[in-house]
Design an enzyme around this catalytic site. Structure first.
Site, PDB file in Angstrom:
ATOM      1  N   ASP A 248      62.114 -33.107  89.254  1.00  0.00           N
ATOM      2  CA  ASP A 248      61.139 -33.753  88.369  1.00  0.00           C
ATOM      3  C   ASP A 248      59.777 -32.901  88.109  1.00  0.00           C
ATOM      4  O   ASP A 248      59.656 -32.332  89.024  1.00  0.00           O
ATOM      5  CB  ASP A 248      61.037 -35.129  88.295  1.00  0.00           C
ATOM      6  CG  ASP A 248      60.721 -36.163  87.160  1.00  0.00           C
ATOM      7  OD1 ASP A 248      60.495 -35.390  86.277  1.00  0.00           O
ATOM      8  OD2 ASP A 248      61.006 -37.036  87.246  1.00  0.00           O
ATOM      9  N   GLU A 460      54.597 -50.036  77.582  1.00  0.00           N
ATOM     10  CA  GLU A 460      55.595 -49.904  78.960  1.00  0.00           C
ATOM     11  C   GLU A 460      56.014 -48.482  78.587  1.00  0.00           C
ATOM     12  O   GLU A 460      56.425 -48.175  77.756  1.00  0.00           O
ATOM     13  CB  GLU A 460      56.729 -50.821  78.741  1.00  0.00           C
ATOM     14  CG  GLU A 460      57.344 -51.077  77.332  1.00  0.00           C
ATOM     15  CD  GLU A 460      58.718 -51.935  77.490  1.00  0.00           C
ATOM     16  OE1 GLU A 460      58.792 -52.508  78.614  1.00  0.00           O
ATOM     17  OE2 GLU A 460      59.018 -52.249  76.449  1.00  0.00           O
TER      18      GLU A 460
END
Length: 720
Positions: A248, A460
């Site tokens: 990542d 979110e």
């Protein structure tokens, strides 16, 4: 499901070609290929290549492309074929854009054919900000949809990959976002193999996914991007993964800055590569040259990593001047075409979930309406259409715009933002909740009110998302933010019929709406065509068919601590409280009747069991029902009934169809404390119907699934 025809002989040829090329590189050149912005090697005729591209629900971050509904919305379709069709469309646009960009020498970020999608993490806690990137809370549903999405991205050519997919984030990753760079996710072997790993296994072993991305966190003490357990023992050892592993982004520096398991950059890059991480999203792998000189990692390990990376590029055909390469013929005209926009709207229609329809308020009859009020912060909010990891659409249709375009001049549409998404007021000098008079005015003039509430990706999302207001991306609770609940009460108290359209990517505790609002649609983040799709559903041009891929809870107080990765008390499989709206639930404008279910055997053997059931549309409107099969071991200490098969049945009024489903022997397996999948002897209950067999679903649906009972005589350890 189509058979993957890309044969091992051809893959071996690509590996041999890759190795022959890589062995001509110096150490410095090889290292330069192990970061996402891989440098050109002019002396070998190798162009630069940027590995970082995103295709979660459309080609992202590089100009115009089709923005499909967000992943959680796609999951609500419960439609494997649809997921592959969407991914195929993404790959088509990806190739069209790539072919055009290459023509003009553009090798920039987000311009490659390696898409870092799908996200098959389990949405175990509704507070997690990135949950809307996933296919929900169930490992079986996630596996089936993820497999087909990968197959759509990678294609079935047999010679070339259409694009390269990536299973992320491996593994045991679902928040909290604000501590992900230092967090240790502790999970038992049972939870690992029963919940957190099945989808990754399916994508690797079934779909032959080309890449796997490690998670930021540690899992049971090991940083995922340098985990011997995850990368060596399981991924390459147990599952036989032959693709490449990518970290990542900037996750390798977390080894020494957040997880504190190494002393600095050289040790961190060595730990990653020695355990099988091949590509660094970031630049820290440039320390590998020094790490080799210091004896922390061998040049042979570097070579193997680069060979894996170049094998992927070979599979994509990036080094072939082949006039018969089918994907080189895809034109840029395929991008954002009228056909793509029409398909996008159809996809969005299949994702909407009808949660409530008291008194048959929906669909609305426009011939009986003079004025419609559209009110709320998501009425005209483009951000609430797209979620995150999104592209740029040439045209958007918000809910307000969709209703306006659908009704035209026939019905007056009046609108109000109602209240800000989360702030106290629109104008800083105004009083709190400064639009209520406008709201009441619209209500007074309207025959029906469409309330558009919820969230968007500003509330979110991922830690570090620009403008995100809530706890580094995670939700602090499950309530509607700001004045939205108060706004809804004002709409209800107007006495006019109210339809709630909820746009959000996760479960909300909409208890007031459940009690007081007659009709509720869960619209998710429905994509650039979402407003048109929702308008068509509101007025009966389309029939909702979605089912919830997540549980809607009544309150976050019933949830375990966010940092607790035990599955006890989480999701429909392990929860003990009654849901507000259960996983697998969704209504239709029509009604369906299930005939008696039939099974091919009463005892389960290694052949499994075949199930048949007739489904009839007994209503007046064409519709699609999702036939769901759940399995429950009839003994103490086992999970609730779990989804193990599903199928779609599209039916005209009065039409009947026989639906056939298969349960393999492994569908009856549960993991023991060591993580072994075991089928224990005893009685098993199988439920077949339009929902899971919990009491809340039965009350909401008005009918319970059928129950079949099976026996298993011997103990079987299922080979993984």
């Amino acid at each position: 499901m189509k058979e993957l025809v890309r044969n091992e002989e051809r893959v071996d040829q690509y590996r041999q070609r890759a190795r022959a090329l890589v062995e001509q590189m110096t150490l410095k050149e090889k290292v330069s290929q192990m970061v996402h912005a891989s440098a050109a090697i002019e002396r070998l005729g190798i162009p630069s290549y940027n590995w970082w591209n995103e295709g979660l629900h459309g080609v992202a971050r590089a100009g115009i492309a089709t923005i499909f509904p967000q992943a959680i919305a796609l999951a609500a379709s419960f439609d494997e074929d649809l997921l592959e069709e969407v991914a195929d469309a993404v790959a088509t646009e990806g190739r069209g854009k790539y072919n055009m960009q290459q023509k003009y020498g553009d090798h920039d970020i987000y311009k490659g054919l390696t898409f870092w999608a799908p996200n098959v993490n389990i949405f175990r806690d509704p507070r997690w900000g990135r949950g809307h990137e996933t296919y929900g809370e169930d490992p079986y549903l996630t596996s089936r949809l993820g497999v087909r999405f990968v197959e759509g991205l990678q294609g079935h050519d047999g010679q070339y990959l259409k694009s390269a997919a990536c299973a992320k984030h491996y593994a045991v990753h679902s928040g909290p976002e604000d501590v992900r760079h230092s967090f240790n996710a502790v999970a038992t072997a049972q939870d690992m193999w029963e919940t957190y790993l099945p989808a990754f296994r399916a994508l690797v072993k079934e779909a032959k996914v080309e890449a796997v991305m490690g998670a930021y966190n540690r899992t049971n003490g090991e940083p995922c991007n340098g985990s011997k357990t995850l990368l060596q023992d399981i991924l390459r050892g147990k599952w036989g993964f032959e693709g490449h592993v990518v970290s990542d982004c900037w996750a390798i520096k977390d080894f020494h800055q957040g997880h504190m398991v190494t002393s600095g950059p050289e040790e961190s890059v060595a730990l990653a590569v020695n355990n099988g991480c091949d590509l660094n999203c970031g630049e820290l792998f440039l320390y590998l040259e020094q790490a080799v000189q210091d004896g922390l990692v061998t040049e042979e390990a570097i070579t193997e990593a680069v060979v894996r990376l170049y094998t992927t590029r070979m599979k994509l055909g990036l080094f072939d001047d082949n006039p018969d390469h089918p994907y080189n013929q895809i034109s840029y005209r395929e991008v954002d075409s009228p056909e793509m926009r029409r398909f996008n709207r159809e996809v969005a229609e299949k994702c909407v979930v009808l949660l409530k329809n008291e008194g048959g308020l929906l669909p609305l009859d426009k011939s009986k309406l003079k004025t419609v009020g559209v009110i709320g912060p998501n009425a005209d909010n483009r951000r609430a259409l797209v979620g995150n990891y999104e592209g740029t659409a040439s045209r958007y249709a918000t809910v307000l715009e969709g209703i306006q375009d659908y009704l035209g001049d026939e019905v007056r549409v009046m609108a109000s933002d109602g209240c800000p998404m989360y702030r106290d007021r629109f104008q800083n000098l105004a009083q709190s909740n400064d639009r209520l008079s406008e709201v009441r005015g619209v209500c007074a003039e309207s025959d029906v009110i469409i309330a558009c509430l919820g969230l968007d990706s500003g509330l979110e999302g991922e830690e570090g998302d620009e403008g995100n207001q809530f706890a580094s991306g995670d939700k602090p609770n499950l309530r509607l933010p700001g004045h939205q609940e108060e706004l809804l009460q004002v709409l209800v108290e107007s006495g006019k019929p109210v339809v709630l359209v909820l746009l959000c990517g996760s479960a909300m505790a909409i208890n007031y709406a459940d009690e007081h609002v007659p009709a509720i649609l869960q619209g998710w983040y429905p994509g650039a065509q979402g407003g048109n799709a929702i308008a068509r559903i509101l007025f009966g041009e389309a029939n909702p068919q979605g089912k919830l891929p997540i549980t809607f809870y009544r309150t976050d107080e019933e949830l375990p601590a966010f940092t607790d990765y035990s599955m006890k008390g989480r999701t429909y499989r392990y929860m003990t409280h009654e849901a507000l709206y259960p996983f697998g639930y969704g209504l239709s404008y029509t009604t369906f009747r299930f005939g008696p279910a039939e099974a091919s055997a009463a005892e389960i053997t290694d052949a499994g069991v075949d199930l048949k059931v007739e489904v009839e549309n007994t209503g007046a409107m064409a519709g699609v029902e999702t036939v769901q099969v759940y399995v429950k071991a009839d003994r103490p200490g086992t999970p609730n009934a779990q989804l193990k098969a599903f199928a779609k049945a599209a039916l005209q009024p009065g039409e009947k169809k026989q639906v056939c489903l298969h349960l393999s022997q492994s569908a009856f397996a549960l993991c023991d404390e060591n993580g072994a999948a075991v089928v224990e002897p005893g009685t098993y209950c199988v439920y077949i119907g339009a929902s899971q067999p919990d009491s809340r679903s039965a009350r909401l649906m008005g009918v319970s699934p059928q129950k079949l009972t099976f026996q298993i005589s011997g103990r079987v350890i299922v080979e993984e």
